[in-house]
Design an enzyme around this catalytic site. Sequence first.
Site, mmCIF file in Angstrom:
data_model
loop_
_atom_site.group_PDB
_atom_site.id
_atom_site.type_symbol
_atom_site.label_atom_id
_atom_site.label_comp_id
_atom_site.label_asym_id
_atom_site.label_seq_id
_atom_site.Cartn_x
_atom_site.Cartn_y
_atom_site.Cartn_z
ATOM 1 N N ARG A 1 6.475 -49.194 -10.685
ATOM 2 C CA ARG A 1 7.153 -49.560 -9.440
ATOM 3 C C ARG A 1 6.657 -50.927 -8.992
ATOM 4 N NH1 ARG A 1 6.181 -45.863 -4.291
ATOM 5 N NH2 ARG A 1 4.228 -47.031 -4.204
ATOM 6 N N LYS B 1 0.833 -1.205 0.000
ATOM 7 C CA LYS B 1 0.000 0.000 0.000
ATOM 8 C C LYS B 1 0.868 1.256 0.000
ATOM 9 C CE LYS B 1 -3.532 -0.139 2.761
ATOM 10 N NZ LYS B 1 -4.695 -0.349 1.906
ATOM 11 N N ARG C 1 -3.699 2.671 8.424
ATOM 12 C CA ARG C 1 -3.939 1.407 7.720
ATOM 13 C C ARG C 1 -2.673 0.571 7.665
ATOM 14 N NH1 ARG C 1 -8.452 2.127 3.734
ATOM 15 N NH2 ARG C 1 -9.081 4.310 3.750
ATOM 16 N N HIS D 1 -15.900 -8.353 1.275
ATOM 17 C CA HIS D 1 -14.853 -9.221 1.817
ATOM 18 C C HIS D 1 -14.998 -10.642 1.311
ATOM 19 C CE1 HIS D 1 -13.296 -12.072 4.865
ATOM 20 N NE2 HIS D 1 -12.280 -11.235 4.900
ATOM 21 N N MET E 1 -5.622 -7.477 8.326
ATOM 22 C CA MET E 1 -5.089 -6.651 9.402
ATOM 23 C C MET E 1 -6.003 -5.461 9.631
ATOM 24 S SD MET E 1 -1.003 -6.935 8.724
ATOM 25 C CE MET E 1 -1.153 -6.684 6.959
ATOM 26 N N GLU F 1 15.015 -43.282 -2.319
ATOM 27 C CA GLU F 1 14.140 -42.803 -1.245
ATOM 28 C C GLU F 1 14.743 -43.044 0.133
ATOM 29 O OE1 GLU F 1 10.420 -44.981 -1.617
ATOM 30 O OE2 GLU F 1 11.474 -46.567 -2.687
ATOM 31 N N ARG G 1 -3.361 -1.602 -6.342
ATOM 32 C CA ARG G 1 -2.557 -2.811 -6.143
ATOM 33 C C ARG G 1 -2.960 -3.808 -7.228
ATOM 34 N NH1 ARG G 1 -5.590 -4.713 -0.540
ATOM 35 N NH2 ARG G 1 -7.664 -4.983 -1.431
ATOM 36 N N TYR H 1 12.496 -34.864 -15.549
ATOM 37 C CA TYR H 1 11.043 -34.747 -15.473
ATOM 38 C C TYR H 1 10.587 -34.729 -14.026
ATOM 39 C CZ TYR H 1 10.874 -39.757 -14.365
ATOM 40 O OH TYR H 1 11.042 -40.978 -13.753
ATOM 41 N N ARG I 1 1.904 -47.275 -9.241
ATOM 42 C CA ARG I 1 2.037 -47.989 -7.962
ATOM 43 C C ARG I 1 1.247 -49.289 -8.053
ATOM 44 N NH1 ARG I 1 0.866 -42.079 -5.724
ATOM 45 N NH2 ARG I 1 -0.601 -42.376 -7.423
ATOM 46 N N GLY J 1 11.947 -40.710 -4.806
ATOM 47 C CA GLY J 1 10.716 -40.850 -4.030
ATOM 48 C C GLY J 1 10.798 -39.956 -2.808
ATOM 49 N N THR J 2 10.469 -38.687 -3.000
ATOM 50 C CA THR J 2 10.742 -37.701 -1.949
ATOM 51 C C THR J 2 9.786 -37.796 -0.769
ATOM 52 O OG1 THR J 2 9.491 -36.110 -3.294
ATOM 53 C CG2 THR J 2 11.902 -36.057 -3.455
ATOM 54 N N ASN J 3 8.684 -38.536 -0.895
ATOM 55 C CA ASN J 3 7.845 -38.751 0.286
ATOM 56 C C ASN J 3 8.626 -39.533 1.349
ATOM 57 O OD1 ASN J 3 5.837 -37.556 -1.222
ATOM 58 N ND2 ASN J 3 4.787 -39.465 -1.694
ATOM 59 N N ASP J 4 9.128 -40.713 0.964
ATOM 60 C CA ASP J 4 9.880 -41.533 1.919
ATOM 61 C C ASP J 4 11.248 -40.929 2.218
ATOM 62 O OD1 ASP J 4 8.046 -43.436 2.581
ATOM 63 O OD2 ASP J 4 8.714 -44.914 1.113
ATOM 64 N N GLY K 1 -8.143 -7.325 4.165
ATOM 65 C CA GLY K 1 -9.006 -7.494 5.322
ATOM 66 C C GLY K 1 -8.402 -8.232 6.494
ATOM 67 N N CYS L 1 9.040 -38.385 -8.228
ATOM 68 C CA CYS L 1 7.670 -38.897 -8.291
ATOM 69 C C CYS L 1 6.939 -38.803 -6.962
ATOM 70 C CB CYS L 1 7.662 -40.344 -8.784
ATOM 71 S SG CYS L 1 8.547 -41.488 -7.698
ATOM 72 N N SER M 1 14.405 -42.439 -9.960
ATOM 73 C CA SER M 1 13.238 -41.632 -9.663
ATOM 74 C C SER M 1 13.272 -41.341 -8.172
ATOM 75 C CB SER M 1 11.945 -42.365 -10.033
ATOM 76 O OG SER M 1 10.822 -41.556 -9.761
#
Length: 887
Positions: A630, A26, A96, A468, A107, A758, A352, A864, A574, A779-782, A105, A844, A777
């Site tokens: 897999r 602002k 403000r 709002h 703050m 992984e 803005r 990829y 999977r 496996g970023t979850n594990d 809205g 993946c 590949s």
Amino acid sequence: MTKWVYSFGGGQADGGADDKNLLGGKGANLAEMSGLGLPVPPGFTLSTDVCNAYYDNNENYPDGLRAQAAEALARVEQAVGASFGDHGKPLLVSVRSGARASMPGMMDTVLNLGLNDQTVAGLAAQSGNERFAWDSYRRFIQMYSDVVLGIDHYHFEELLEIHKEKLGLQLDTELGSEDLRNLVDQFKAKVAEEGGGAFPQDVNEQLWGAIGAVFGSWQNARAVTYRRLHDIPASWGTAVNIQAMVFGNMGEDSATGVAFTRDPSTGDKRFFGEYLINAQGEDVVAGIRTPQHLTRAARQAAGDEKPSLEEVMPEVFGELEAIYQRLEAHYRDMQDIEFTVQKNTLYMLQTRSGKRTAEAAIKIAVDMANEGLLNREEAILRVDPNSLDQLLHPTLDPAATRQVITRGLPASPGAATGKVAFSADEAEALANNGEDILLVRMETSPEDIHGMHAARGILTARGGMTSHAAVVARGMGRPCVSGAGQLRIDYKSQTVRVGDITISAGDILTIDGGSGEVMLGAVATIQPKMSGDFGTLMGWADEIRELGIRTNSETPAEAKVAIEFGAEGIGLCRTEHMFFDADRILAVREMILAADMAGRETALAKILPMQRQDFVDLFTIMSDLPVTIRLLDPPLHEFLPKTDDELAQLSATTGATADDLRHRANQLHEYNPMLGHRGCRLGISYPEIYEMQARAIFEAAAIVGADQGKTVVPEVMIPLIAGKAEFIYLQARIAAVAEQVGAEQGAMPRYLIGTMIELPRAALRAGEIAEQAEFFSFGTNDLTQTVYGISRDDSAGFLEDYLAKGILDADPFATLDRDGVGELVRLAAERGRQARADLKLGICGEHGGDPASIAFCHEIGLDYVSCSPYRVPIARLAAAQAAARGR
């Protein structure tokens, strides 16, 4: 001396649009408009540095701030010819917030500051309008008491409604000066009753009380929630803007309004907005009064009889139109502007980049590129990839039967069906239990932010297209119908009536945010189509992105959706998900609970034709696109019978007693199964499982290759490898199956064998693993679980604490941790490619659909990313943005 205060107004300013980090959005834009010579009331900004110093110093202001603020205030007094606190010609100011990222809205704001029992008389004399002066004073007491003194605004609203009811009045504007004077006395008495003291009369006490409240609101619950939802760091802080007041409530020649330089719902190139005669800004955005249209065309299209600003104040409208065109050309983006008209003189209070729906964002970006305002890369960067999620889900089927019970304003497009909830807390609680919720309110306020986020859609009885509810819903991508005036909402009885129809909490409603329709019950939907501007933008994205985009999919339906959304193959199939199908779960359980290899092979023979058909279906849909499969990964206990009925059914099938089956199931029990007998460890203990899957893959590839006349090259992925020896063992078993199938088919199958990285050890030993593996590949979850030592399934209860306390900037399961997990991915990629230059690298995990994580994948040179089908367009755009930013 550190500079804390920056002035603006009178055609000059201490900063500009490029100073957003210092002055907040602002403040930076007020300075920019001042520098452009636009009619901006003078004022000054306390920088975001003040906010950070305030919190770093136990909520104490830095040295020199008060003196610098006093000097800046004196310049404002000189510019407007009035003095702060003067009884004859008082200066009033607004206070403000203004963070660098727009937080509409969230703050606090205080208007009309500087009024007290003496200055109100001076304002009345100065303006010649006693009603206006007392109206401004009652507004100030209500707002200041709520924001600074912590006295809920409903106390004052109740007094106002009772007073109007006694007088037989409907609108605030019908109250006379004496009525308003009486209300001021009642308001002050309520302050004393609720707060234990007199309403402050010292204007400097008022000013610093408001400044402290605005800085304090940076850490209020709704602002914290909004920052979490929109990934805004707490360390950014907020600026505070103090600006000379101009008044839209001076009479019939005064007004206030909000406008967008293009339609924020559709993106159409038309001036869009609303205004109110004889009102102040909060009247428009709070939805207390339903505002009127800015343009004649919009009024006529809506069938509204109330005159537009274009008709009521044509000269002012002409000025406003010229300014909006100038601002849009200057900023090269759709602008959200706030303005006030005081006695037929126009003032600009804010500009803005406007919040917009995904549909509007895409249209605006494509149109502006076609108009020459942007190049294609800039257009691509203007659309938030996550916002595309709004467009990738079903909409109402035009042919579906629907019972429309009322209509409101089409405030935010999209369709939503859900159970009615009348409070934000209730909506959040029910949504956390898996319910689809429609939040129904008289009007929403910033305190409802958590319920709005939890709800599928929002329906309000009051408020306009810039209320709002409308603005926040569009920013969140939630469908919203506002201003449905026929709704009679009773919070006490938890009902809403429309004519003779009564809807109770928990009943189902459907809203169409594109048409404004409200419907009883659920309405059928249709799948989205990628075409028009969406297709154009995606085409531009595909031209510049360097990352390939695949999908995580194991069913034909998912694969078809992914192809329609532009997937370039399957990065993760999977196979365990296929095992849960009703037609094969018994055979799978029979295989798991078999006492020896012969028993397992008997069961696997039943599964083989079903598994082969699974792969035939996928290869057929994907044609010659790559498919990474897999092999079985999860612990075997996940497939075991859970109930006595399931156990009895399995007993009847296998001939084993229920007690024997229970004994075998107990043998398979593990205390920490996610780190137990799963992944490649299953293949080593029971190689016949992986051999059956490999045979199904190679036979399916041969079938589809013959049918389509193309060579299908499946990518076989071995999960949870920790080192080279495991990989070599299983690679040899899979290759042996390929030899057998080749001999049977008369042609050797083509295939790749790779692994999922992984585990931290696999990342560290990636170089030697890549000597054998043809692709990685990640496996970023594990990998995230094993790097952090956190169970993803059990982390929700405490990760919120880490995020709230600033220990973590983001949930590491949602956005890739660059410093830890990311460092291992980078290291594995580098070591893998050193050993095998043509090593194919992908990701993946769930991070494959997260824009910030995709940017990291681009930076380290992966080939990829793979994500869920509905995230494919998001990944395509995010990959293009990563490429554009890197140029």
